[in-house]
Design a protein around this motif. Structure first.
Motif, PDB file in Angstrom:
ATOM      1  N   HIS A   1       5.327  94.617  27.758  1.00  0.00           N
ATOM      2  CA  HIS A   1       5.701  94.160  28.685  1.00  0.00           C
ATOM      3  C   HIS A   1       4.079  93.922  30.011  1.00  0.00           C
ATOM      4  O   HIS A   1       4.058  93.043  30.136  1.00  0.00           O
ATOM      5  CB  HIS A   1       6.203  95.070  29.470  1.00  0.00           C
ATOM      6  CG  HIS A   1       7.591  95.190  28.581  1.00  0.00           C
ATOM      7  ND1 HIS A   1       8.550  96.192  29.000  1.00  0.00           N
ATOM      8  CD2 HIS A   1       8.437  93.786  28.198  1.00  0.00           C
ATOM      9  CE1 HIS A   1       9.549  95.494  28.096  1.00  0.00           C
ATOM     10  NE2 HIS A   1       9.811  94.722  27.388  1.00  0.00           N
ATOM     11  N   LEU A   2       3.164  95.159  29.482  1.00  0.00           N
ATOM     12  CA  LEU A   2       2.226  95.055  30.783  1.00  0.00           C
ATOM     13  C   LEU A   2       0.745  94.553  29.921  1.00  0.00           C
ATOM     14  O   LEU A   2       0.112  94.611  30.948  1.00  0.00           O
ATOM     15  CB  LEU A   2       1.648  96.766  31.188  1.00  0.00           C
ATOM     16  CG  LEU A   2       3.162  97.691  31.672  1.00  0.00           C
ATOM     17  CD1 LEU A   2       2.868  98.674  32.369  1.00  0.00           C
ATOM     18  CD2 LEU A   2       3.190  97.059  32.668  1.00  0.00           C
TER      19      LEU A   2
ATOM     20  N   GLU B   1       3.202  90.037  27.314  1.00  0.00           N
ATOM     21  CA  GLU B   1       3.444  89.499  28.654  1.00  0.00           C
ATOM     22  C   GLU B   1       2.959  88.988  29.761  1.00  0.00           C
ATOM     23  O   GLU B   1       3.125  88.135  30.348  1.00  0.00           O
ATOM     24  CB  GLU B   1       4.866  89.862  28.557  1.00  0.00           C
ATOM     25  CG  GLU B   1       5.810  89.351  27.332  1.00  0.00           C
ATOM     26  CD  GLU B   1       7.713  90.173  27.722  1.00  0.00           C
ATOM     27  OE1 GLU B   1       7.438  90.474  28.975  1.00  0.00           O
ATOM     28  OE2 GLU B   1       8.307  90.058  26.816  1.00  0.00           O
ATOM     29  N   PHE B   2       2.758  90.189  30.369  1.00  0.00           N
ATOM     30  CA  PHE B   2       1.676  90.039  31.971  1.00  0.00           C
ATOM     31  C   PHE B   2       0.213  88.342  31.429  1.00  0.00           C
ATOM     32  O   PHE B   2       0.846  88.010  33.011  1.00  0.00           O
ATOM     33  CB  PHE B   2       1.276  91.137  32.156  1.00  0.00           C
ATOM     34  CG  PHE B   2       0.699  90.917  33.531  1.00  0.00           C
ATOM     35  CD1 PHE B   2       1.457  91.466  34.533  1.00  0.00           C
ATOM     36  CD2 PHE B   2      -0.808  91.399  33.552  1.00  0.00           C
ATOM     37  CE1 PHE B   2       0.585  91.069  35.835  1.00  0.00           C
ATOM     38  CE2 PHE B   2      -1.168  91.120  35.174  1.00  0.00           C
ATOM     39  CZ  PHE B   2      -1.223  91.193  36.328  1.00  0.00           C
TER      40      PHE B   2
ATOM     41  N   ARG C   1       1.920  85.408  31.237  1.00  0.00           N
ATOM     42  CA  ARG C   1       2.036  84.918  32.694  1.00  0.00           C
ATOM     43  C   ARG C   1       1.251  84.593  33.715  1.00  0.00           C
ATOM     44  O   ARG C   1       1.369  83.639  34.548  1.00  0.00           O
ATOM     45  CB  ARG C   1       3.943  85.233  33.008  1.00  0.00           C
ATOM     46  CG  ARG C   1       4.206  85.771  32.258  1.00  0.00           C
ATOM     47  CD  ARG C   1       5.721  86.311  33.059  1.00  0.00           C
ATOM     48  NE  ARG C   1       5.628  87.488  34.078  1.00  0.00           N
ATOM     49  CZ  ARG C   1       5.900  88.952  33.230  1.00  0.00           C
ATOM     50  NH1 ARG C   1       6.461  88.772  31.869  1.00  0.00           N
ATOM     51  NH2 ARG C   1       5.569  90.267  34.435  1.00  0.00           N
ATOM     52  N   SER C   2       0.594  85.205  33.204  1.00  0.00           N
ATOM     53  CA  SER C   2      -0.848  85.042  34.065  1.00  0.00           C
ATOM     54  C   SER C   2      -1.934  83.961  34.381  1.00  0.00           C
ATOM     55  O   SER C   2      -2.487  83.662  34.638  1.00  0.00           O
ATOM     56  CB  SER C   2      -1.027  87.284  34.404  1.00  0.00           C
ATOM     57  OG  SER C   2      -0.501  87.484  35.439  1.00  0.00           O
TER      58      SER C   2
ATOM     59  N   GLY D   1       7.879  99.087  33.246  1.00  0.00           N
ATOM     60  CA  GLY D   1       7.532  97.811  33.890  1.00  0.00           C
ATOM     61  C   GLY D   1       8.510  98.011  35.412  1.00  0.00           C
ATOM     62  O   GLY D   1       7.854  97.276  35.986  1.00  0.00           O
TER      63      GLY D   1
ATOM     64  N   PHE E   1       4.580  96.441  36.586  1.00  0.00           N
ATOM     65  CA  PHE E   1       4.298  95.092  37.465  1.00  0.00           C
ATOM     66  C   PHE E   1       4.106  95.091  38.245  1.00  0.00           C
ATOM     67  O   PHE E   1       3.901  94.398  39.992  1.00  0.00           O
ATOM     68  CB  PHE E   1       6.101  94.323  37.072  1.00  0.00           C
ATOM     69  CG  PHE E   1       5.603  94.135  35.365  1.00  0.00           C
ATOM     70  CD1 PHE E   1       4.193  93.268  34.591  1.00  0.00           C
ATOM     71  CD2 PHE E   1       6.951  94.223  35.157  1.00  0.00           C
ATOM     72  CE1 PHE E   1       4.456  93.163  33.568  1.00  0.00           C
ATOM     73  CE2 PHE E   1       7.123  93.709  34.298  1.00  0.00           C
ATOM     74  CZ  PHE E   1       6.311  93.683  33.051  1.00  0.00           C
TER      75      PHE E   1
ATOM     76  N   LEU F   1      -0.075  96.012  38.606  1.00  0.00           N
ATOM     77  CA  LEU F   1      -1.188  95.282  37.880  1.00  0.00           C
ATOM     78  C   LEU F   1      -0.903  94.271  39.322  1.00  0.00           C
ATOM     79  O   LEU F   1      -3.081  93.607  38.863  1.00  0.00           O
ATOM     80  CB  LEU F   1      -0.682  94.767  36.561  1.00  0.00           C
ATOM     81  CG  LEU F   1      -0.536  96.109  35.408  1.00  0.00           C
ATOM     82  CD1 LEU F   1      -0.316  95.270  34.586  1.00  0.00           C
ATOM     83  CD2 LEU F   1      -2.107  96.374  35.122  1.00  0.00           C
ATOM     84  N   PRO F   2      -0.180  93.201  39.799  1.00  0.00           N
ATOM     85  CA  PRO F   2      -0.950  91.626  40.891  1.00  0.00           C
ATOM     86  C   PRO F   2      -1.209  92.782  42.132  1.00  0.00           C
ATOM     87  O   PRO F   2      -2.167  91.943  42.060  1.00  0.00           O
ATOM     88  CB  PRO F   2       0.937  91.703  40.841  1.00  0.00           C
ATOM     89  CG  PRO F   2       1.786  91.733  39.702  1.00  0.00           C
ATOM     90  CD  PRO F   2       1.002  93.279  39.613  1.00  0.00           C
TER      91      PRO F   2
ATOM     92  N   TYR G   1      -8.672  93.304  35.334  1.00  0.00           N
ATOM     93  CA  TYR G   1      -7.351  93.656  34.478  1.00  0.00           C
ATOM     94  C   TYR G   1      -7.618  94.982  33.657  1.00  0.00           C
ATOM     95  O   TYR G   1      -6.462  96.092  33.998  1.00  0.00           O
ATOM     96  CB  TYR G   1      -7.141  92.298  33.687  1.00  0.00           C
ATOM     97  CG  TYR G   1      -6.090  92.836  32.874  1.00  0.00           C
ATOM     98  CD1 TYR G   1      -4.841  92.575  33.243  1.00  0.00           C
ATOM     99  CD2 TYR G   1      -6.271  93.646  31.712  1.00  0.00           C
ATOM    100  CE1 TYR G   1      -3.746  94.097  32.057  1.00  0.00           C
ATOM    101  CE2 TYR G   1      -5.198  94.177  30.971  1.00  0.00           C
ATOM    102  CZ  TYR G   1      -3.962  93.325  30.984  1.00  0.00           C
ATOM    103  OH  TYR G   1      -3.169  93.588  30.073  1.00  0.00           O
TER     104      TYR G   1
ATOM    105  N   SER H   1      -2.872 101.469  36.261  1.00  0.00           N
ATOM    106  CA  SER H   1      -1.463 101.582  35.792  1.00  0.00           C
ATOM    107  C   SER H   1      -0.518 102.857  34.740  1.00  0.00           C
ATOM    108  O   SER H   1       0.389 102.996  35.231  1.00  0.00           O
ATOM    109  CB  SER H   1      -0.730 100.443  35.390  1.00  0.00           C
ATOM    110  OG  SER H   1      -0.828  99.243  36.662  1.00  0.00           O
TER     111      SER H   1
END
Length: 355
Positions: free
Chosen positions: A26-27, A30-31, A34-35, A302, A306, A309-310, A318, A325
């Protein structure tokens, strides 16, 4: 953090590995996808591990499958010593207090505008449906805690165990329980589209029941309740049933990015290897700590990952954002373990002490 000497080190190692894989999925995986960002450790694992081995979801599904296998093994082990009331109290207070807390935190953060709302207004029925997990059987679905889908599978398995507890207690025929779960799953798959959309959603969760059944088969084989040939036959049946269920609900399940059966194969291989080496795996303090708080980490990572992180990535990069995080999530998970999980486990012990 004091650890219980009766804890099984090999299961703690698996719990720690499982939650790490889910968090990585997830972190990190996927992150970053998506980014549209690149990070050397993620690129390395994708190129040399996940893609060559056809592992989907950046290892996340392997992690969830390991959790299911552990539950199938340990729930049967503990249920042998519990009556219906004890089993119901312990499982209820294990799952729902922390889930309720996390759902309420999501509601609070959504109300404050920190998290986007999935609907125009979070009503009490929506909140309660998420706390008690029946939102996964409703249309439209309103999901406040994304990872809670796996808890639905766990609760379904608990209900089956509850119903067939006399069989589990039977000295001679207890090994039939995993066979019964496979038969029930087969019937659910057969009639998945026969009773409307709500039942269809319920049937989707049964895809993973054969995975928990395999975990229980391992336990019965370990204690000598099932012979090798029958263990192999039942395990093969569980595998075929999982393939059948997956094919019904996920037609592209053999594609590399949706290869649930392949990832499950690796999860079973890891679980089986740990089981074979169970007497040799030592107890490690850090692993025990991660294992003890794995449920809290699972529900919280999550939610806060989420958010953080942003917020941090454009300021410190990152790598630093991920580190902060993870430290924050670990800290919060430790708090929820000691303030929510452990107290309710204590309450469950008190409530069932004289039963």
């Amino acid at each position: 953090m004091k650890t219980n000497k009766k804890r099984l080190a090999w299961l703690d190692s698996l719990r720690a590995l499982a939650v790490i894989l889910v968090v990585w999925d997830h972190l990190v995986g996927e992150f970053l996808a998506r980014s549209n960002l690149s990070w050397l450790p993620n690129d390395f694992l994708n190129y040399y591990v996940f893609e060559p081995l056809a592992i989907c979801q950046y290892g996340g599904f392997i992690g969830v499958s390991i959790f299911f296998l552990i539950s199938g093994y340990i729930i049967i082990k503990t249920a042998q010593k519990e009556n219906h009331i004890e089993f119901a109290i312990k499982r209820t207070l294990r799952i729902f207090p922390l889930l309720c807390f996390v759902v309420l935190v999501v509601v609070l953060l959504t109300t404050m505008g920190i998290l986007p709302s999935p609907v125009e207004q979070l009503t009490l029925p929506i909140i309660l449906s998420n706390i008690f997990l029946y939102n996964y059987f409703q249309i439209p679905q309103v999901i406040l805690v994304g990872v809670a889908w796996s808890l639905v599978v766990e609760v379904i398995f608990y209900l089956i165990v509850f119903l067939f507890l006399p069989l589990i207690h039977h000295e001679k025929f207890c090994w039939l329980f995993p066979v019964v779960t496979l038969i029930i799953s087969a019937f659910i798959f057969k009639f998945a589209r026969s009773f409307g959309d709500n039942f269809y959603l319920f049937a989707v969760s049964f895809i993973y029941i054969p995975v928990l059944s395999f975990g229980s088969l391992i336990y019965y084989f370990e204690i000598g309740k099932i012979r090798l040939w029958l263990f192999i036959l039942s395990s093969f049946s569980a595998w075929v049933l999982f393939l059948h269920g997956t094919s019904l609900f996920y037609p592209n399940f053999l594609q590399p990015d949706e290869s649930y059966p392949i990832s499950l194969f690796w999860a079973i291989a890891i679980f089986s290897l740990a089981w074979v080496c169970r007497e040799a795996l030592p107890s490690q303090r850090i692993i025990n700590m991660i294992a003890l708080s794995s449920y809290s980490i699972y529900l919280l990572h999550g939610l806060f990952g989420f958010i953080l992180l942003p917020l941090l990535i454009n300021r410190i990069g990152y790598s630093a954002a991920l580190l902060i995080s993870l430290v924050t999530i670990t800290f919060l998970a430790t708090i929820t373990y000691f303030w929510i999980e452990k107290p309710f486990q204590g309450i469950a012990k008190i409530m069932t002490k004289n039963i």
